[in-house]
Design a protein around this motif. Structure first.
Motif, mmCIF file in Angstrom:
data_model
loop_
_atom_site.group_PDB
_atom_site.id
_atom_site.type_symbol
_atom_site.label_atom_id
_atom_site.label_comp_id
_atom_site.label_asym_id
_atom_site.label_seq_id
_atom_site.Cartn_x
_atom_site.Cartn_y
_atom_site.Cartn_z
ATOM 1 N N ILE A 52 0.857 -1.188 0.000
ATOM 2 C CA ILE A 52 0.000 0.000 0.000
ATOM 3 C C ILE A 52 0.894 1.239 0.000
ATOM 4 C CG2 ILE A 52 -1.727 1.292 1.286
ATOM 5 C CD1 ILE A 52 -2.790 -1.363 2.307
ATOM 6 N N TYR A 53 0.641 2.134 -0.936
ATOM 7 C CA TYR A 53 1.433 3.345 -1.097
ATOM 8 C C TYR A 53 0.556 4.578 -0.905
ATOM 9 C CZ TYR A 53 4.721 0.154 -3.306
ATOM 10 O OH TYR A 53 5.564 -0.898 -3.557
ATOM 11 N N SER A 54 1.143 5.619 -0.354
ATOM 12 C CA SER A 54 0.492 6.912 -0.218
ATOM 13 C C SER A 54 1.139 7.857 -1.230
ATOM 14 C CB SER A 54 0.672 7.442 1.197
ATOM 15 O OG SER A 54 0.185 8.745 1.287
ATOM 16 N N VAL A 55 0.343 8.385 -2.147
ATOM 17 C CA VAL A 55 0.858 9.230 -3.223
ATOM 18 C C VAL A 55 0.201 10.599 -3.121
ATOM 19 C CG1 VAL A 55 1.083 9.480 -5.718
ATOM 20 C CG2 VAL A 55 1.114 7.202 -4.701
ATOM 21 N N GLN A 56 1.017 11.651 -3.029
ATOM 22 C CA GLN A 56 0.495 13.007 -2.950
ATOM 23 C C GLN A 56 0.878 13.756 -4.214
ATOM 24 O OE1 GLN A 56 1.400 15.041 0.645
ATOM 25 N NE2 GLN A 56 0.321 16.882 0.028
ATOM 26 N N LYS A 57 -0.140 14.334 -4.836
ATOM 27 C CA LYS A 57 0.062 15.078 -6.075
ATOM 28 C C LYS A 57 -0.661 16.404 -5.925
ATOM 29 C CE LYS A 57 -1.068 14.519 -10.922
ATOM 30 N NZ LYS A 57 -1.750 13.633 -11.861
ATOM 31 N N GLY A 58 0.106 17.442 -5.599
ATOM 32 C CA GLY A 58 -0.494 18.735 -5.291
ATOM 33 C C GLY A 58 -1.242 18.635 -3.975
ATOM 34 N N SER A 59 -2.515 19.032 -3.962
ATOM 35 C CA SER A 59 -3.309 18.896 -2.747
ATOM 36 C C SER A 59 -4.094 17.586 -2.720
ATOM 37 C CB SER A 59 -4.274 20.072 -2.627
ATOM 38 O OG SER A 59 -5.168 20.064 -3.718
ATOM 39 N N ASP A 60 -3.990 16.807 -3.784
ATOM 40 C CA ASP A 60 -4.663 15.518 -3.877
ATOM 41 C C ASP A 60 -3.791 14.430 -3.270
ATOM 42 O OD1 ASP A 60 -6.421 13.493 -4.601
ATOM 43 O OD2 ASP A 60 -5.650 13.354 -6.646
ATOM 44 N N LYS A 61 -4.333 13.694 -2.291
ATOM 45 C CA LYS A 61 -3.593 12.602 -1.663
ATOM 46 C C LYS A 61 -4.369 11.314 -1.878
ATOM 47 C CE LYS A 61 -1.513 11.145 2.660
ATOM 48 N NZ LYS A 61 -1.347 11.417 4.091
ATOM 49 N N ARG A 62 -3.713 10.302 -2.445
ATOM 50 C CA ARG A 62 -4.363 9.029 -2.721
ATOM 51 C C ARG A 62 -3.612 7.902 -2.038
ATOM 52 N NH1 ARG A 62 -4.818 8.872 -9.043
ATOM 53 N NH2 ARG A 62 -5.066 6.712 -8.526
ATOM 54 N N ILE A 63 -4.352 6.900 -1.604
ATOM 55 C CA ILE A 63 -3.774 5.700 -1.022
ATOM 56 C C ILE A 63 -4.147 4.550 -1.945
ATOM 57 C CG2 ILE A 63 -3.766 4.160 0.970
ATOM 58 C CD1 ILE A 63 -4.601 6.661 2.628
ATOM 59 N N ILE A 64 -3.127 3.890 -2.505
ATOM 60 C CA ILE A 64 -3.390 2.830 -3.466
ATOM 61 C C ILE A 64 -2.766 1.514 -3.008
ATOM 62 C CG2 ILE A 64 -3.613 4.377 -5.445
ATOM 63 C CD1 ILE A 64 -0.782 3.566 -6.254
ATOM 64 N N LYS A 65 -3.424 0.423 -3.367
ATOM 65 C CA LYS A 65 -2.926 -0.921 -3.082
ATOM 66 C C LYS A 65 -2.642 -1.583 -4.419
ATOM 67 C CE LYS A 65 -4.146 -5.286 -0.933
ATOM 68 N NZ LYS A 65 -5.192 -6.048 -0.235
ATOM 69 N N VAL A 66 -1.466 -2.171 -4.552
ATOM 70 C CA VAL A 66 -1.044 -2.800 -5.802
ATOM 71 C C VAL A 66 -1.742 -4.151 -5.940
ATOM 72 C CG1 VAL A 66 0.910 -3.655 -7.121
ATOM 73 C CG2 VAL A 66 1.198 -1.674 -5.647
ATOM 74 N N THR A 87 -8.373 5.464 -0.783
ATOM 75 C CA THR A 87 -8.422 6.831 -0.280
ATOM 76 C C THR A 87 -9.730 7.049 0.476
ATOM 77 O OG1 THR A 87 -7.205 7.521 -2.243
ATOM 78 C CG2 THR A 87 -8.240 9.253 -0.940
ATOM 79 N N PRO A 88 -9.682 7.572 1.701
ATOM 80 C CA PRO A 88 -10.920 7.850 2.440
ATOM 81 C C PRO A 88 -11.800 8.851 1.692
ATOM 82 C CG PRO A 88 -9.014 8.048 3.875
ATOM 83 C CD PRO A 88 -8.491 7.884 2.485
ATOM 84 N N VAL A 89 -13.101 8.663 1.793
ATOM 85 C CA VAL A 89 -14.048 9.516 1.071
ATOM 86 C C VAL A 89 -13.929 10.966 1.506
ATOM 87 C CG1 VAL A 89 -16.504 9.884 0.601
ATOM 88 C CG2 VAL A 89 -15.622 7.576 0.815
ATOM 89 N N GLU A 90 -13.624 11.193 2.781
ATOM 90 C CA GLU A 90 -13.522 12.567 3.274
ATOM 91 C C GLU A 90 -12.445 13.351 2.536
ATOM 92 O OE1 GLU A 90 -12.800 9.974 5.688
ATOM 93 O OE2 GLU A 90 -14.934 9.661 5.884
ATOM 94 N N GLU A 91 -11.342 12.692 2.224
ATOM 95 C CA GLU A 91 -10.257 13.394 1.542
ATOM 96 C C GLU A 91 -10.623 13.721 0.104
ATOM 97 O OE1 GLU A 91 -6.363 11.824 1.880
ATOM 98 O OE2 GLU A 91 -6.556 11.458 4.027
ATOM 99 N N THR A 92 -11.332 12.849 -0.570
ATOM 100 C CA THR A 92 -11.697 13.125 -1.947
ATOM 101 C C THR A 92 -12.750 14.225 -2.017
ATOM 102 O OG1 THR A 92 -13.317 11.334 -1.906
ATOM 103 C CG2 THR A 92 -11.137 10.817 -2.765
ATOM 104 N N LEU A 93 -13.706 14.230 -1.089
ATOM 105 C CA LEU A 93 -14.713 15.289 -1.076
ATOM 106 C C LEU A 93 -14.099 16.624 -0.705
ATOM 107 C CD1 LEU A 93 -17.726 13.461 0.586
ATOM 108 C CD2 LEU A 93 -17.395 13.993 -1.824
ATOM 109 N N ALA A 94 -13.139 16.624 0.218
ATOM 110 C CA ALA A 94 -12.483 17.872 0.605
ATOM 111 C C ALA A 94 -11.745 18.466 -0.588
ATOM 112 C CB ALA A 94 -11.517 17.630 1.756
#
Length: 130
Positions: A52-66, A87-94
């Motif tokens: 599981i990796y945490s990837v931050q691109k600008g203000s967008d933060k995603r958590i992905i599982k390979v 990625t938690p729903v709260e982060e995507t809505l924010a």
């Protein structure tokens, strides 16, 4: 593990379309925006399935599982099958709601804001940057 099964993190993230170019992905790894268990990853980190990796691109933060290894860049519909988005729903809505905020502007020629205007502006902006 065979040589053909080794895949670098920068190449994998580029292949699943997390970044537009591989050089941007390499820079993100070097800048510490790609992490696993809170640890920064080098661009040469070998990707393994179920990590599981945490990837931050600008203000967008995603958590992905390979879920699968992908060496070549493919279309977006195919790329989605090689990872799961945790990625938690709260982060995507924010992230999305950040673009629907009110636009503060003042009429041209009104001069500097008064003390009262400044307080009203501060009250409106309270909590935006937390």
């Amino acid at each position: 593990m065979h040589e053909s099964e080794k895949l670098r993190i920068d190449k994998y993230l580029w292949a699943i379309r997390a970044f537009k170019t591989r050089s941007i992905c390499t820079e993100a790894c070097k800048a510490g925006r790609v992490k696993m268990n809170g640890q920064n990853l080098k661009p040469s980190h070998i990707v393994k399935i179920n990590e599981i990796y945490s990837v931050q691109k600008g203000s967008d933060k995603r958590i992905i599982k390979v879920t699968g290894l992908l060496e070549r860049r493919v279309d977006a519909k195919t790329a989605v099958t090689f990872y799961e988005d945790h990625t938690p729903v709260e982060e995507t809505l924010a992230y999305k709601s950040m673009f629907h905020t009110t636009n503060l502007s003042r009429d041209r020629g009104t001069g500097r804001p008064t003390k009262k205007d400044r307080r009203e502006i501060d009250d409106l902006q309270e909590g935006w940057f937390d």
